[in-house]
Structure formats: C-alpha cells, structure tokens
Design a protein around this motif. Structure first.
Motif, PDB file in Angstrom:
ATOM      1  N   LEU A  63      58.062 -44.751  26.936  1.00 17.61           N
ATOM      2  CA  LEU A  63      57.744 -43.751  25.950  1.00 17.61           C
ATOM      3  C   LEU A  63      59.044 -42.846  25.642  1.00 17.61           C
ATOM      4  CD1 LEU A  63      55.456 -42.090  24.484  1.00 17.61           C
ATOM      5  CD2 LEU A  63      55.082 -40.820  26.846  1.00 17.61           C
ATOM      6  N   TYR A  64      59.247 -43.016  24.470  1.00 18.12           N
ATOM      7  CA  TYR A  64      60.406 -41.930  23.841  1.00 18.12           C
ATOM      8  C   TYR A  64      59.793 -41.037  23.304  1.00 18.12           C
ATOM      9  CZ  TYR A  64      64.117 -40.428  21.045  1.00 18.12           C
ATOM     10  OH  TYR A  64      65.165 -39.624  20.258  1.00 18.12           O
ATOM     11  N   PRO A  79      60.819 -36.345  33.860  1.00 17.37           N
ATOM     12  CA  PRO A  79      59.604 -36.693  33.487  1.00 17.37           C
ATOM     13  C   PRO A  79      58.823 -37.449  34.874  1.00 17.37           C
ATOM     14  CG  PRO A  79      60.855 -37.387  31.471  1.00 17.37           C
ATOM     15  CD  PRO A  79      61.755 -37.276  32.732  1.00 17.37           C
ATOM     16  N   SER A  80      57.488 -37.070  35.164  1.00 11.54           N
ATOM     17  CA  SER A  80      56.847 -37.921  36.189  1.00 11.54           C
ATOM     18  C   SER A  80      55.433 -37.732  36.239  1.00 11.54           C
ATOM     19  CB  SER A  80      57.565 -37.573  37.518  1.00 11.54           C
ATOM     20  OG  SER A  80      57.041 -36.038  37.865  1.00 11.54           O
ATOM     21  N   PHE A  81      54.814 -38.433  36.891  1.00 16.68           N
ATOM     22  CA  PHE A  81      53.398 -38.236  36.929  1.00 16.68           C
ATOM     23  C   PHE A  81      52.921 -36.830  37.529  1.00 16.68           C
ATOM     24  CE2 PHE A  81      48.995 -38.999  38.890  1.00 16.68           C
ATOM     25  CZ  PHE A  81      48.464 -39.210  37.737  1.00 16.68           C
ATOM     26  N   ARG A  82      53.981 -36.353  38.389  1.00 20.54           N
ATOM     27  CA  ARG A  82      53.592 -34.894  39.100  1.00 20.54           C
ATOM     28  C   ARG A  82      53.895 -33.673  38.079  1.00 20.54           C
ATOM     29  NH1 ARG A  82      54.615 -35.484  44.937  1.00 20.54           N
ATOM     30  NH2 ARG A  82      55.514 -37.730  45.272  1.00 20.54           N
ATOM     31  N   ASN A  83      54.711 -34.126  36.880  1.00 22.91           N
ATOM     32  CA  ASN A  83      54.713 -33.157  36.130  1.00 22.91           C
ATOM     33  C   ASN A  83      53.604 -33.288  35.064  1.00 22.91           C
ATOM     34  OD1 ASN A  83      56.698 -32.924  33.036  1.00 22.91           O
ATOM     35  ND2 ASN A  83      55.872 -31.294  34.197  1.00 22.91           N
ATOM     36  N   ALA A  84      53.229 -34.616  34.538  1.00 21.47           N
ATOM     37  CA  ALA A  84      52.201 -34.910  33.648  1.00 21.47           C
ATOM     38  C   ALA A  84      50.916 -34.400  33.867  1.00 21.47           C
ATOM     39  CB  ALA A  84      52.136 -36.390  33.405  1.00 21.47           C
ATOM     40  N   GLY A 142      51.949 -42.509  35.028  1.00 18.39           N
ATOM     41  CA  GLY A 142      51.031 -42.840  36.304  1.00 18.39           C
ATOM     42  C   GLY A 142      51.042 -44.252  36.915  1.00 18.39           C
ATOM     43  N   VAL A 143      51.545 -45.367  35.823  1.00 20.98           N
ATOM     44  CA  VAL A 143      51.768 -46.594  36.072  1.00 20.98           C
ATOM     45  C   VAL A 143      53.086 -46.871  36.413  1.00 20.98           C
ATOM     46  CG1 VAL A 143      49.605 -47.386  34.683  1.00 20.98           C
ATOM     47  CG2 VAL A 143      52.241 -47.516  33.710  1.00 20.98           C
ATOM     48  N   ASP A 144      53.923 -45.856  36.437  1.00 21.72           N
ATOM     49  CA  ASP A 144      55.530 -45.884  36.721  1.00 21.72           C
ATOM     50  C   ASP A 144      56.143 -46.748  35.652  1.00 21.72           C
ATOM     51  OD1 ASP A 144      55.144 -44.361  39.304  1.00 21.72           O
ATOM     52  OD2 ASP A 144      55.803 -45.997  40.466  1.00 21.72           O
ATOM     53  N   GLY A 145      55.773 -46.417  34.630  1.00 26.89           N
ATOM     54  CA  GLY A 145      56.373 -46.582  33.389  1.00 26.89           C
ATOM     55  C   GLY A 145      57.491 -45.910  33.006  1.00 26.89           C
ATOM     56  N   ASP A 146      58.445 -46.105  31.926  1.00 28.24           N
ATOM     57  CA  ASP A 146      59.472 -45.119  31.733  1.00 28.24           C
ATOM     58  C   ASP A 146      59.150 -44.263  30.749  1.00 28.24           C
ATOM     59  OD1 ASP A 146      61.374 -46.737  33.690  1.00 28.24           O
ATOM     60  OD2 ASP A 146      61.457 -48.188  32.355  1.00 28.24           O
ATOM     61  N   VAL A 147      59.639 -43.000  30.825  1.00 23.86           N
ATOM     62  CA  VAL A 147      59.447 -41.945  29.937  1.00 23.86           C
ATOM     63  C   VAL A 147      60.924 -41.260  29.713  1.00 23.86           C
ATOM     64  CG1 VAL A 147      58.427 -39.642  29.384  1.00 23.86           C
ATOM     65  CG2 VAL A 147      57.065 -41.282  30.844  1.00 23.86           C
ATOM     66  N   PHE A 148      61.379 -41.334  28.514  1.00 22.66           N
ATOM     67  CA  PHE A 148      62.745 -40.548  28.038  1.00 22.66           C
ATOM     68  C   PHE A 148      62.423 -39.368  27.402  1.00 22.66           C
ATOM     69  CE2 PHE A 148      66.427 -39.920  25.629  1.00 22.66           C
ATOM     70  CZ  PHE A 148      67.424 -40.148  26.540  1.00 22.66           C
ATOM     71  N   TYR A 149      62.861 -38.461  27.581  1.00 24.65           N
ATOM     72  CA  TYR A 149      62.969 -37.068  26.992  1.00 24.65           C
ATOM     73  C   TYR A 149      64.214 -36.953  26.319  1.00 24.65           C
ATOM     74  CZ  TYR A 149      62.617 -31.947  25.977  1.00 24.65           C
ATOM     75  OH  TYR A 149      62.781 -30.814  25.343  1.00 24.65           O
ATOM     76  N   ASP A 150      64.279 -36.869  25.004  1.00 25.09           N
ATOM     77  CA  ASP A 150      65.537 -36.805  24.218  1.00 25.09           C
ATOM     78  C   ASP A 150      65.940 -35.217  24.018  1.00 25.09           C
ATOM     79  OD1 ASP A 150      67.796 -37.023  22.638  1.00 25.09           O
ATOM     80  OD2 ASP A 150      67.194 -38.498  21.468  1.00 25.09           O
ATOM     81  N   PRO A 151      66.978 -34.694  24.497  1.00 28.52           N
ATOM     82  CA  PRO A 151      67.212 -33.446  24.207  1.00 28.52           C
ATOM     83  C   PRO A 151      67.898 -32.932  22.878  1.00 28.52           C
ATOM     84  CG  PRO A 151      69.053 -34.268  25.371  1.00 28.52           C
ATOM     85  CD  PRO A 151      67.871 -35.303  25.570  1.00 28.52           C
ATOM     86  N   VAL A 152      68.021 -34.066  22.005  1.00 26.07           N
ATOM     87  CA  VAL A 152      68.618 -33.944  20.779  1.00 26.07           C
ATOM     88  C   VAL A 152      67.428 -34.069  19.563  1.00 26.07           C
ATOM     89  CG1 VAL A 152      70.144 -34.830  18.978  1.00 26.07           C
ATOM     90  CG2 VAL A 152      70.668 -34.912  21.432  1.00 26.07           C
ATOM     91  N   PRO A 153      66.993 -32.866  18.832  1.00 28.80           N
ATOM     92  CA  PRO A 153      65.910 -33.011  17.977  1.00 28.80           C
ATOM     93  C   PRO A 153      66.290 -33.947  16.784  1.00 28.80           C
ATOM     94  CG  PRO A 153      66.362 -30.626  18.496  1.00 28.80           C
ATOM     95  CD  PRO A 153      67.549 -31.552  19.025  1.00 28.80           C
ATOM     96  N   SER A 154      65.304 -34.451  16.416  1.00 26.55           N
ATOM     97  CA  SER A 154      65.267 -35.657  15.141  1.00 26.55           C
ATOM     98  C   SER A 154      64.031 -35.340  14.196  1.00 26.55           C
ATOM     99  CB  SER A 154      65.026 -36.952  15.819  1.00 26.55           C
ATOM    100  OG  SER A 154      63.869 -37.359  16.516  1.00 26.55           O
TER     101      SER A 154
END
Length: 312
Positions: free
Chosen positions: A127-128, A152-157, A199-211
């Motif tokens: 997830l991007y 990003p993590s499940f603990r945060n989500a 939750g399934v330990d997939g990858d989450v990327f948070y981009d700090p650059v707005p688009s």
C-alpha cells in the motif's frame, strides 16, 4: 525488483456523489497524468446534480473503455469505495482510490508506481499512500497535511488512519485481500485498508512528498486536520464517543477476519479489545504492552484522553 517492461495498467476507482462543481477539474488532472495507461471506473451514489452528465461527457471524449460508469450502493462513501475494490471483474496491475473534488499533480501515478514496482514482492500486499497539499476551493495553497515520521504498523493502524484514500495506490495482492473479505461495515475505506495490509504484515509506504491537491471546502466529507479548530473538534469527538464508535466497528470487522492476521497482530488485537473495558490501571498497562501509538503529539494526547475516560 526490476521495473516491468510495459507500462502497467492502473484502475482508478472514482466515487461520486453530487460532485459536479469540481469533478471536471479532477477528470482533467487524470487526463494530464504522465503515466497514461489507466482506466477509470466511476461509481455514482445517486447524484441529483450534473455529475452523471459530466461523467458521460468525458466518457464520450475519451477513448472507448477509458471511463466506465456504474451505479453505487447508496450506502455512503465507504461502502461505495469498498464495493469497487471488492469487485473481481475490475482487473488491472495496480489500483488507485480517487475522490471527486481533488486535483492530481501530473506525476501522482508515476511516483506511486515507481515506488511500488521498485519495492514490492508481488505476492505481498503493498500500500502506497502519503501527504497532501491543502488548497482552498479555488486551488489556493493553504498548508500541508501533517508529516508523519513514525513507521506505519498495525499498532498504529488500530488507533489512527495515516493517509486519505485519495493518496492510496495498491497492488494486486492488496486487491485480492480486500476482495477475499468483502465490503465490511467499517467507518472508512482508507483506514480499513491500512489496518488490513499492516495486519497481514504487508508493506505500507508513506510518501512525505505530496502529489495531489486536497480541496478544503464545506461540502467535503472528510477534511484536513491542520487547524486549531479542527483539533478542538477532534477532542469533542472523543468526548462524545465518536472515536469509540469507530473503534468498535473496526474491532468487530477485524475479529471477523482475524484468521488472516499474523499471529503477533492477532495478539495485539486481542489485548486492544481487552483494554477498552479494563480497569484504569490495567488499561494503561495493556496500552503499553500493545505498543499503540499515534503519529503526532496532539494525536497521542487524544489517545491518552480516550483511554482515561474509557472512550477508546
């Protein structure tokens, strides 16, 4: 992972409802993307203004198959988006949620795809998402969404949605995960997808650059969170139990699919559920064990306040 040779196909999942005022600008911004291999599936939730007329005008203007229009469930924006994401007939390499009143910067899809293709294992949900530029109704800049720095993590989500669905682009593995579960009863589609993927330990990327340009206007269903008045509103929402209501919905939905979660995340979910009804001293101890966190000081304050007054 090396980039694919052909431009990947992106299915843009657009939900509309009485969005005629700004819809054309959004559709123009899709047309101006540097990544051109995309299709739009627009689900209209019963508009009574000129929204459908505008969609049909662009459908006629664009090449055949570029824009598909369908009727939404008329159960709110969350169910509209989830039903699109759950539809197995919508097939592409990647998928992007799209709101009706934003403006995408030309590199939005290109930046997301470059990130995903470089980092992903195609068998793992990816997830991007990222920051946005806040603008007025007339597209005048008025700030940025908060810069989140914690991973990003499940603990945060469990206690926070870090990005709007309007920034989200995801791979086929994420789409298949959403499809497998179906359109569950949750407060928000973007928060739910963040919870699932983490939750399934997939990858989450948070981009700090707005688009993208995120319009702030009175008709918006979900606005920005950058002002003092908005933070006060969030405190009030905690006090009156809105956050608690959302938590109950999310926990109920996650329990239904806990067999999909990684074992350690199932345990975090179990403890999070327990702490909500625990005695005060046990509530904060369990919060510490769970390792729950939000991304900002004001968010952490709201989390502690919700725990203190048993509104979590």
């Amino acid at each position: 992972m090396s980039p694919v040779s052909d431009p990947p196909l992106v299915a843009i999942l657009l939900c509309t409802y009485n969005g005629a005022r700004f819809l054309a600008e959004q559709l123009d911004s899709l047309e101006n993307q540097t990544h051109q291999n995309w299709v739009v599936i627009a689900s209209d939730d019963g508009s009574t203004d000129q929204t459908l007329e505008i969609l049909r005008q662009y459908q006629a203007k664009w090449p055949a198959g570029k824009l598909t229009i369908r009727s939404g469930p008329q159960k709110g924006f969350c169910q509209n988006f989830l039903l699109l994401a759950c539809d197995p007939e919508i097939k592409a390499n990647y998928y992007a949620f799209c709101d009706q009143d934003d403006v995408w910067l030309p590199e939005k899809l290109s930046a997301a795809l470059k990130n995903i293709i470089f980092h992903q294992d195609s068998n793992v949900p990816y997830l991007y998402c990222g920051r946005t530029k806040y603008v007025t109704e007339n597209l005048k800049p008025c700030g940025l969404s908060p810069l989140f720095v914690f991973l990003p993590s499940f603990r945060n989500a469990l206690v926070q949605s870090i990005a709007g669905g309007n920034t989200m682009v995801f791979n086929m593995a994420t789409k298949m995960l959403i499809e497998k579960i179906g359109a569950v009863d949750v407060p928000s589609h973007d928060w739910w997808v963040y919870q699932l993927v983490s939750g399934v330990d997939g990858d989450v990327f948070y981009d700090p650059v707005p688009s993208m340009l995120y319009r702030q206007h009175k008709g918006g269903l979900v606005g920005g969170n950058h002002s003092f008045s908005t933070n006060l509103k969030r405190v009030w929402m905690v006090l009156q139990g809105s956050f608690q209501k959302w938590t109950i919905q999310n926990i109920s939905a996650l329990k239904q699919v806990d067999y999909l979660l990684e074992k350690h995340n199932r345990e975090i979910l179990r403890m999070f559920d327990l702490l909500r009804d625990a005695e005060l001293k046990d509530r904060f101890r369990l919060m510490q064990i769970c390792g729950l966190y939000r991304q900002t000081r004001s968010g952490t304050f709201l989390l502690l306040l919700a725990a203190l007054i048993k509104k979590i």
